[in-house]
Design a protein around this motif. Sequence first.
Motif, PDB file in Angstrom:
ATOM      1  N   LYS A  51      -2.704  -9.421   8.548  1.00  0.00           N
ATOM      2  CA  LYS A  51      -2.868  -7.991   8.820  1.00  0.00           C
ATOM      3  C   LYS A  51      -1.963  -7.172   7.898  1.00  0.00           C
ATOM      4  CE  LYS A  51       0.641  -7.429  12.475  1.00  0.00           C
ATOM      5  NZ  LYS A  51       0.870  -6.950  13.862  1.00  0.00           N
ATOM      6  N   TRP A  52      -2.230  -5.855   7.894  1.00  0.00           N
ATOM      7  CA  TRP A  52      -1.344  -4.910   7.226  1.00  0.00           C
ATOM      8  C   TRP A  52      -0.276  -4.467   8.218  1.00  0.00           C
ATOM      9  CZ3 TRP A  52      -1.648  -4.117   2.113  1.00  0.00           C
ATOM     10  CH2 TRP A  52      -2.837  -4.423   1.456  1.00  0.00           C
TER      11      TRP A  52
ATOM     12  N   PHE B  17      -8.759  -3.617   0.163  1.00  0.00           N
ATOM     13  CA  PHE B  17      -7.934  -3.574   1.364  1.00  0.00           C
ATOM     14  C   PHE B  17      -8.541  -4.350   2.542  1.00  0.00           C
ATOM     15  CE2 PHE B  17      -7.001   0.069  -1.255  1.00  0.00           C
ATOM     16  CZ  PHE B  17      -5.624   0.094  -1.270  1.00  0.00           C
TER      17      PHE B  17
ATOM     18  N   ASN C 208       0.868  -1.182   0.000  1.00  0.00           N
ATOM     19  CA  ASN C 208       0.000   0.000   0.000  1.00  0.00           C
ATOM     20  C   ASN C 208       0.900   1.226   0.000  1.00  0.00           C
ATOM     21  OD1 ASN C 208      -1.679   2.181   0.603  1.00  0.00           O
ATOM     22  ND2 ASN C 208      -2.987   0.975   1.965  1.00  0.00           N
TER      23      ASN C 208
ATOM     24  N   THR D 239      -5.958 -14.186   1.819  1.00  0.00           N
ATOM     25  CA  THR D 239      -6.272 -12.953   2.546  1.00  0.00           C
ATOM     26  C   THR D 239      -7.569 -12.284   2.129  1.00  0.00           C
ATOM     27  OG1 THR D 239      -5.175 -11.411   1.016  1.00  0.00           O
ATOM     28  CG2 THR D 239      -3.775 -12.554   2.621  1.00  0.00           C
TER      29      THR D 239
ATOM     30  N   GLU E 130       2.454   0.142   4.074  1.00  0.00           N
ATOM     31  CA  GLU E 130       2.188  -1.148   4.706  1.00  0.00           C
ATOM     32  C   GLU E 130       2.194  -2.270   3.671  1.00  0.00           C
ATOM     33  OE1 GLU E 130      -0.729  -0.136   8.444  1.00  0.00           O
ATOM     34  OE2 GLU E 130      -1.589  -0.020   6.422  1.00  0.00           O
ATOM     35  N   ILE E 131       2.538  -3.475   4.143  1.00  0.00           N
ATOM     36  CA  ILE E 131       2.449  -4.668   3.318  1.00  0.00           C
ATOM     37  C   ILE E 131       1.550  -5.691   4.010  1.00  0.00           C
ATOM     38  CG2 ILE E 131       4.718  -4.301   2.297  1.00  0.00           C
ATOM     39  CD1 ILE E 131       5.780  -6.580   4.080  1.00  0.00           C
ATOM     40  N   LEU E 132       1.053  -6.615   3.234  1.00  0.00           N
ATOM     41  CA  LEU E 132       0.154  -7.641   3.744  1.00  0.00           C
ATOM     42  C   LEU E 132       0.976  -8.822   4.251  1.00  0.00           C
ATOM     43  CD1 LEU E 132      -2.943  -8.019   3.880  1.00  0.00           C
ATOM     44  CD2 LEU E 132      -2.814  -9.132   1.636  1.00  0.00           C
TER      45      LEU E 132
END
Length: 226
Positions: free
Chosen positions: A170-171, A157, A77, A121, A82-84
């Motif tokens: 989570k992010w 998202f 993102n 996810t 942020e990453i997943l």
Amino acid sequence: MVNASLDQWIKDKKRTIWFRVDIGQSHWIPELTKRDFKFHHAKEDQATLYRWLPSHENCNVPPYAHTVLGVGAVVLNDETGEILVVKEEHGISNNWKLPGGYVEPGEDLTSAVEREVFEETGVVAKFKCMLALRHAHDCVFGCSDIYTISCLVPTTFEIVKCSREIKECKWMKLEEFMSDPNVHQNNRLLASKVKEHLDHRMGITVDNAIHPITKKPLRVYSLSKI
């Protein structure tokens, strides 16, 4: 019958004889192995055996597929940095890792990584570029293993994790992932390639092409400016 056929094939200077034996005809397998046929590969309902005939030449039949192909995703993102990340329900460790999995037969790398992200996810993300790959030997089934890491752009998202495979999802800030002690150092290294990508905006992208012999579609992966 087999003996007579072998004599004729040798006389005709055949090189390799192949038998594909369906599971319902598996009684043929011991008859073939008695005549020096060897196993080449097998599927759920079929085994393939072969015999190399020239006695004065070394066998040059290539081995069956010896490498397992996997995909991992850095779903980034850009707005939040942020990453997943996920924790596996049945994983060996309790570490945070990147979503991903194995490529299915006939599946492109780009499709596989998008599918794995969504299945694990619930996030829809599109392939942007490949960043790195990992190569190891003597892994699952005794095969070698190639694991590719790609950068994906999320278009949704909201997380809807797969309860069967994923324990947590989570992010997480990219910097946090790279410094978290519950992230394996290999994954921290791979995530660092995202920082490099953001600095130089280079990555391995995909072009569609046609194979010159089979005339079937293929994908060409090459380094490009993003």
